[in-house]
Structure formats: structure tokens, C-alpha cells
Design a protein around this motif. Structure first.
Motif, short mmCIF file in Angstrom:
data_model
loop_
_atom_site.label_atom_id
_atom_site.label_comp_id
_atom_site.label_asym_id
_atom_site.label_seq_id
_atom_site.Cartn_x
_atom_site.Cartn_y
_atom_site.Cartn_z
N LEU A 133 45.90 53.31 -20.63
CA LEU A 133 46.05 52.57 -19.21
C LEU A 133 45.35 53.19 -18.19
O LEU A 133 44.81 52.96 -17.22
N LEU A 134 45.10 54.71 -18.36
CA LEU A 134 44.62 55.36 -17.31
C LEU A 134 43.28 56.25 -18.20
O LEU A 134 43.61 56.83 -19.06
N HIS A 135 42.23 56.40 -17.18
CA HIS A 135 41.54 57.62 -17.43
C HIS A 135 41.79 58.83 -16.60
O HIS A 135 41.87 58.74 -15.58
N ARG A 136 41.96 59.94 -17.16
CA ARG A 136 42.78 60.99 -16.16
C ARG A 136 42.06 62.25 -16.79
O ARG A 136 42.02 62.43 -18.09
N SER A 137 41.81 62.92 -16.04
CA SER A 137 41.22 64.45 -16.34
C SER A 137 41.67 65.33 -14.93
O SER A 137 42.44 64.62 -14.01
N SER A 138 41.14 66.36 -14.96
CA SER A 138 41.35 67.18 -13.89
C SER A 138 40.61 66.87 -12.57
O SER A 138 40.99 67.10 -11.29
N ARG A 139 39.57 65.97 -12.71
CA ARG A 139 38.92 65.35 -11.42
C ARG A 139 39.01 63.79 -11.33
O ARG A 139 38.65 63.35 -10.12
N SER A 140 39.44 63.19 -12.33
CA SER A 140 39.49 61.62 -12.08
C SER A 140 40.64 61.16 -12.39
O SER A 140 41.66 61.43 -13.13
N PHE A 141 41.16 60.11 -11.64
CA PHE A 141 42.50 59.23 -12.22
C PHE A 141 41.98 57.89 -11.98
O PHE A 141 42.17 57.50 -10.82
N ALA A 142 41.96 56.92 -12.87
CA ALA A 142 41.56 55.68 -12.71
C ALA A 142 42.27 54.59 -14.02
O ALA A 142 42.21 55.25 -14.89
N LEU A 143 42.18 53.51 -13.66
CA LEU A 143 42.52 52.74 -14.44
C LEU A 143 41.67 52.09 -15.63
O LEU A 143 40.31 52.04 -15.36
N THR A 144 42.01 51.89 -16.74
CA THR A 144 41.09 51.15 -17.86
C THR A 144 41.19 50.01 -17.31
O THR A 144 41.91 49.24 -16.55
N ASP A 145 40.29 49.07 -18.35
CA ASP A 145 40.41 47.75 -18.15
C ASP A 145 41.75 47.02 -18.50
O ASP A 145 42.28 45.97 -17.55
N VAL A 146 42.46 47.39 -19.52
CA VAL A 146 43.54 46.79 -19.81
C VAL A 146 44.71 47.44 -18.90
O VAL A 146 45.51 46.76 -18.54
N GLY A 147 44.26 48.65 -18.55
CA GLY A 147 45.32 49.02 -17.35
C GLY A 147 45.45 48.49 -16.06
O GLY A 147 46.55 48.13 -15.60
N ARG A 148 44.47 47.65 -15.77
CA ARG A 148 44.34 46.90 -14.30
C ARG A 148 45.16 45.57 -14.71
O ARG A 148 46.02 45.47 -13.71
N ASP A 149 45.14 45.15 -15.87
CA ASP A 149 45.86 43.98 -16.11
C ASP A 149 47.60 44.35 -16.30
O ASP A 149 48.44 43.49 -15.87
N VAL A 150 47.57 45.30 -16.78
CA VAL A 150 49.27 45.94 -16.90
C VAL A 150 49.64 46.15 -15.65
O VAL A 150 50.90 46.05 -15.45
N TYR A 151 48.88 46.94 -14.60
CA TYR A 151 49.17 47.34 -13.30
C TYR A 151 49.59 45.89 -12.62
O TYR A 151 50.54 45.86 -11.72
#
Length: 300
Positions: free
Chosen positions: A47-65
């Protein structure tokens, strides 16, 4: 899927990261991270692309959100509805009681209750026959009794206890004299509650008991005719203090032999256990148990 994990996910997205969500929720950052990871595992999707520098929704993550946000809003609405109903009781509450209780215990109280809780609808059923609360669908019964009620599945709350006192009109006492002792009641006119009642059994605070036989003048198995007959000077009557109290206060009746009573009558509120947990039913019971609930109805 744990539905609580949807809330952790929404809070993480709305806050822009796990740390900010943890501060908002008042829990460790690791808890938010683990719950979001558990949601992803349950759904089988990242659901999320996360790293030490980024925090973003994946495509399916947007629908789930989008759906998770709606679910969280609905959950908050449920809580709001419940709190509102608890704060302001509403709905129908069905009460059954006897004729005397309706006339002398509830008639003055229920209008006050209705004004206090405008979203409540009270249905009062008045009968002297036995009513099965569960079978007949009542929320509350107000019952008067001389002996303790038998054990049952109903929840019992004691509403009051009244001595049964002897009263007569001042005009009667002026004509016939005020009885000085219980034994002298044999020379007086009695207003009797039934044809089977021949004897008044009186007792005092010291435990002394005496049986007296007045001269029957009138029989009635309902309290109001007895009360009215006493008020016009027809004779002496034994009535629960609740019934005669107003007439005594206003001088229409006078209590005689004040150290003696003809027993006591108890009044109990009964309710089925589950119905008694409903906010509206609980509010009515609490109101009826208030000592000052019999105050005058305020003007509209």
C-alpha cells in the motif's frame, strides 16, 4: 483483516508518516508500522512506498485509502450517534402499572419526564391485572405489594415504601370525636376496601398489635372512592400515605391515631434485564427513582 488496521493506515497517510501518526494516536511508532504491515499482509498488496526519504501511496494504496477513509468516518459516526443517544434518551418506553400507582405516583411525574426528555415517547398501560413484562413487551412495571416479590429474572429497584394510616375528615371528627385509642374505633364508621375486610390490624413502633372492628359504612375496592367518601365525612379509612397525603396537607383529611399504622405497602420498579440496559429505559428508571421527580410541570 483487522479493521482497526484501516484506522492506522489512514492516520499514517493523513499524518504523512508513521512518526506523526504515532504522536496523533498516542502510541509507539513501531505499533503504527507493524499494523500497516499487517494490513498489507492481510490484503496481499503493498500500500505504501516507504524509505528514509519518501512516504507515498502505491496505486492500489490510493484505492484502499479512499475506502478506508470512508470506513473510519462511518466508525466515528457510529460513536457520535451512540454518544448523542446516551446524552439525550429517545424512543418509546412502555410502562405498565396499577390504577392507584398511575393516579397517585405517576400522574404528576410523567409530564415532568416528558418535558425533560422531549425525544422520549411514554406509553402508560394501566391495569390491576397481572402483566408479563417479557411476553407483553413492556420495558417497565411499577408494582405495589405488601410482601417481598418472588425471585425472578426481572431486575428490581425499590421505588418507595408507604405506611397505611388512618384518616378522617375534620367534619366527621367534629361530629363523632377523635378516637383516643385503637379500641375506640369499634364505635366509629369504617370505610372498607372489600366485603371480606372486617378487621383492621394495627401496630405501633414498639411492636404492639391490636385488631379492631369498625362499623362498616361503605365498601369499595378502589382507592379514590374511599378517599372521596372520607373527605365528605362518611367515616374513617385506612389508606397508604401516598394516597391520603395531599388531602391531609390541604386539610381535607386529618390523620388519627398517628402512632398506629395498618401495615406498609412497598412499590418496586421491575424491568427485564436486557431492556433495562437501553439508555431510554435507564433514563426513565433513574427519573422515577428521584425523590423530587413529583415537582410541578414547568410551563411551556
Amino acid at each position: 483483516m483487522n479493521l482497526n488496521d484501516l484506522n492506522f493506515f489512514v492516520q499514517a497517510v493523513d499524518s504523512g508518516g508513521f512518526a506523526a501518526a504515532a504522536r496523533r494516536l498516542g502510541c509507539p511508532k513501531s505499533t503504527v508500522s507493524k499494523r500497516v504491515a499487517a494490513l498489507e499482509a492481510a490484503l496481499g498488496a503493498q500500500l505504501l512506498h516507504r524509505s528514509s526519504r519518501s512516504f507515498a501511496l502505491t496505486d492500489v494504496g490510493r484505492d484502499v485509502y479512499d475506502h478506508a477513509s470512508a470506513a473510519v468516518i462511518e466508525a466515528e459516526a457510529v460513536e457520535t450517534v451512540v454518544r448523542r443517544r446516551l446524552a439525550e434518551p429517545s424512543g418509546i418506553v412502555r410502562i405498565t402499572t396499577s390504577v392507584p400507582n398511575a393516579q397517585f405516583r405517576l400522574a404528576h411525574r410523567l409530564p415532568v419526564l416528558a418535558r425533560q426528555y422531549p425525544k422520549l415517547t411514554i406509553q402508560l398501560h394501566v391495569t390491576d391485572r397481572f402483566v408479563d413484562l417479557v411476553q407483553d413487551g413492556f420495558d417497565i412495571a411499577v408494582r405495589s405489594h405488601f410482601a417481598p416479590l418472588p425471585d425472578s429474572d426481572l431486575v428490581q429497584r425499590r421505588m418507595g415504601e408507604d405506611p397505611i394510616t388512618l384518616v378522617a375528615a375534620p367534619s366527621y371528627l367534629a361530629e363523632r370525636g377523635d378516637p383516643a385509642t385503637p379500641e375506640s374505633l369499634g364505635d366509629h364508621e369504617g370505610l372498607m376496601s372489600s366485603m371480606a375486610t372486617k378487621v383492621w390490624r394495627l401496630s405501633d413502633a414498639r411492636g404492639h398489635t391490636v385488631e379492631v372492628v369498625p362499623r362498616p359504612r361503605l365498601y369499595a375496592d378502589e382507592s379514590v372512592p374511599l378517599l372521596k367518601a372520607a373527605e365528605v365525612g362518611l367515616g374513617i379509612v385506612c389508606l397508604p400515605e401516598l394516597i391520603s397525603a395531599e388531602a391531609v396537607r390541604e386539610g381535607r383529611l386529618t390523620r388519627i391515631l398517628p402512632e398506629w399504622t395498618a401495615g406498609r405497602v412497598m412499590t418496586t420498579i421491575l424491568t427485564p434485564h436486557r431492556r433495562g440496559q437501553l439508555p431510554a429505559v435507564r433514563a426513565v428508571i433513574d427519573f422515577l427513582l428521584q425523590k423530587n421527580a413529583i415537582s410541578t410541570v414547568p410551563a411551556a
